[in-house]
Design a protein around this motif. Structure first.
Motif, PDB file in Angstrom:
ATOM      1  N   GLU A   1       0.824  -1.206   0.000  1.00 27.72           N
ATOM      2  CA  GLU A   1       0.000   0.000   0.000  1.00 27.72           C
ATOM      3  C   GLU A   1       0.860   1.258   0.000  1.00 27.72           C
ATOM      4  O   GLU A   1       0.563   2.222  -0.715  1.00 27.72           O
ATOM      5  N   GLU A   2       1.931   1.247   0.784  1.00 25.28           N
ATOM      6  CA  GLU A   2       2.811   2.421   0.809  1.00 25.28           C
ATOM      7  C   GLU A   2       3.543   2.583  -0.520  1.00 25.28           C
ATOM      8  O   GLU A   2       3.687   3.709  -1.029  1.00 25.28           O
TER       9      GLU A   2
ATOM     10  N   MET B   1      11.045   6.160  16.825  1.00 24.17           N
ATOM     11  CA  MET B   1      12.104   6.891  16.117  1.00 24.17           C
ATOM     12  C   MET B   1      13.433   6.144  16.228  1.00 24.17           C
ATOM     13  O   MET B   1      13.670   5.409  17.184  1.00 24.17           O
ATOM     14  N   ASN B   2      14.282   6.323  15.237  1.00 21.16           N
ATOM     15  CA  ASN B   2      15.689   5.915  15.284  1.00 21.16           C
ATOM     16  C   ASN B   2      15.851   4.412  15.544  1.00 21.16           C
ATOM     17  O   ASN B   2      14.994   3.608  15.229  1.00 21.16           O
ATOM     18  N   SER B   3      17.018   4.065  16.101  1.00 20.23           N
ATOM     19  CA  SER B   3      17.283   2.703  16.547  1.00 20.23           C
ATOM     20  C   SER B   3      17.539   2.740  18.046  1.00 20.23           C
ATOM     21  O   SER B   3      17.687   3.815  18.638  1.00 20.23           O
TER      22      SER B   3
ATOM     23  N   GLY C   1       8.997  -6.379  14.170  1.00 18.57           N
ATOM     24  CA  GLY C   1       8.995  -5.281  13.212  1.00 18.57           C
ATOM     25  C   GLY C   1       9.947  -5.450  12.046  1.00 18.57           C
ATOM     26  O   GLY C   1      10.024  -4.568  11.196  1.00 18.57           O
ATOM     27  N   GLY C   2      10.701  -6.573  12.003  1.00 15.59           N
ATOM     28  CA  GLY C   2      11.618  -6.805  10.908  1.00 15.59           C
ATOM     29  C   GLY C   2      13.040  -6.404  11.265  1.00 15.59           C
ATOM     30  O   GLY C   2      13.269  -5.619  12.189  1.00 15.59           O
TER      31      GLY C   2
ATOM     32  N   SER D   1      10.362   1.695   6.653  1.00 13.93           N
ATOM     33  CA  SER D   1      10.902   0.991   7.811  1.00 13.93           C
ATOM     34  C   SER D   1       9.884   0.895   8.944  1.00 13.93           C
ATOM     35  O   SER D   1       9.930  -0.032   9.756  1.00 13.93           O
ATOM     36  N   MET D   2       8.979   1.858   9.001  1.00 10.71           N
ATOM     37  CA  MET D   2       8.013   1.880  10.097  1.00 10.71           C
ATOM     38  C   MET D   2       6.798   0.995   9.834  1.00 10.71           C
ATOM     39  O   MET D   2       6.168   0.493  10.771  1.00 10.71           O
TER      40      MET D   2
END
Length: 424
Positions: A59-60, A104-106, A250-251, A309-310
């Motif tokens: 979808e994205e 956010m971030n890692s 989340g991968g 990524s999100m």
């Protein structure tokens, strides 16, 4: 029927009675060499892919192809406020108010950003308290922060260790160390769940004791988020950070989460590294030179959200919201209790579980140590037979039965194959 007895029939009976059994179908299970499903017990390292991830990502990609830059405002899930899709989900997951969390971030980046604000050492109070063995990334981060401020990790990095011959840290020893060294400690930085032993730390008690001594308190929740119920706001934790690729599915390298307690929400005097996505939303695009942070955790953001990524994290957190952490915790304890009982029944002279036995001191993971010292060879034999678990030096096999997708039948076959591997 005594379902604690080791048998395939009992395992299948437990699965039939499991109210969460259908959620396994929401995940891709890696195949075993024989073509069936592998026995996957490494959700504590990399969680499995939810089936809905592919649809969400497509979808994205479709919106990017169809809309280009206008996707920031016109996509199905507009990109500009995309991180706000996580707010309520994360707040429920870690026991926070919505303005106390942000995606956010890692993980280690977030820990460094938090230490910029909350590790403020002085000559009288320079120390950071961590555990030993800490996950190397945490130790590296803490030691580097100490050096950055001109202090010496050999002196100012305080490490709480298990007693000689023991595998996990006694809570009383930790409390006594905080009492004795609290006047020197600027920051307590501990895990919610210890990566090696699987020990759950009493975060509420630690926070109260350390703050009473004048220290700030932060937690690395890499092995806790999605594993055990959390109540960060009520516990009064100053900050916390967590990755999203372990229990949160989340991968690989997924974008992380962060918590900042609301008492710090409007404290603009706190030092921080700033970026434009942490700037007040109403004036962000006026492009002024002055930084005005968003009140709450969002004010620590640096850059606009990486949408692709999100997206997998969003798919997984929706599942957590649909199932609920209380139900997951209930099944998790049943899984680990059953595995422990079956190991004691079948391999009492061959396997030690070094994870604490008490429910409140453990999550999904059981850390196994083989008494004959041939753990690495046994681990490799398990891998050859379709068991995906985890080896951690020097001598531990980590096994994490995850309630979203592991079955009691998985536990039966694990014990069966472990016994065969040990006996050769």
């Amino acid at each position: 029927m005594n379902t604690t007895t080791f048998s395939l029939d009992n395992a299948r009976a437990l699965d039939q009675a499991d109210p969460l059994s259908q959620w396994r179908d929401e995940f891709h299970i890696p195949p075993a060499p024989d073509g069936g499903d592998s026995l996957y017990f490494t959700g504590n390292s990399l969680g499995l892919q939810p089936r809905r991830v592919a649809r969400y990502l497509q979808e994205e990609l479709d919106d990017w192809a169809r809309l280009g830059v206008q996707g920031h405002t016109e996509a199905r899930r507009p990109w500009m406020p995309y991180h706000e899709n996580f707010t309520e989900l994360n707040a429920a997951l870690v026991g926070a108010k919505p303005h106390e969390v942000v995606q956010m971030n890692s993980l280690t980046v977030n820990l460094h950003l938090m230490m910029v604000s909350f590790y403020r050492p002085t000559a009288e109070r320079p120390a950071i308290l961590i555990e030993k063995p800490a996950f190397p990334s945490d130790r590296h981060a803490a030691a580097s922060q100490i050096r950055f401020h001109g202090f010496d990790p050999d002196r100012d990095l305080i490490e709480i260790t298990p007693r000689e011959g023991e595998a996990h840290i006694r809570p009383d020893d930790l409390m006594n160390l905080i009492k004795a060294e609290g006047h020197r400690i600027a920051l307590v930085l501990l895990p919610g769940v210890q990566y090696y032993s699987g020990q759950v730390f009493d975060m509420a008690t630690i926070t109260e004791a350390a703050q009473a001594k004048g220290a700030k308190v932060g937690f690395d929740l890499a092995h806790a988020a999605g594993n055990i119920p959390l109540h960060l706001h009520d516990w009064g934790v100053d900050f916390a950070a967590w990755c999203s690729y372990k229990y949160l599915n989340g991968g690989p390298g997924a974008i992380a989460g962060c918590f900042v307690h609301e008492r710090h929400a409007r404290n603009e005097s706190l030092p921080r590294f700033a970026g434009w996505w942490g700037h007040d939303k109403s004036s962000r695009f006026k492009m002024g030179p002055e930084f005005h942070p968003i009140p709450g955790a969002e004010g620590w953001q640096l850059s606009n959200p990486p949408i692709l990524s999100m997206t997998p994290v969003l798919a997984s957190l929706e599942i957590f919201h649909e199932v609920g952490m209380n139900a997951l915790r209930e099944k998790s304890l049943k899984l680990s209790d059953t595995l422990w009982a079956w190991l004691e029944e079948r391999l009492p002279e061959r396997v030690d579980v070094i994870t604490p036995r008490e429910d409140k001191q453990r999550g999904c993971q059981l850390s196994l140590r083989l008494k004959q010292g041939n753990g690495r060879e046994v681990f490799e034999e398990l891998e050859r037979n379709g068991v995906i678990c985890d080896w951690r030096e020097p001598d531990v096999i980590r096994v994490a039965p995850v309630p979203l997708y592991n079955r009691f039948e998985d536990l039966y076959h694990f014990v069966e194959r472990l016994e065969a591997a040990i006996k050769g």
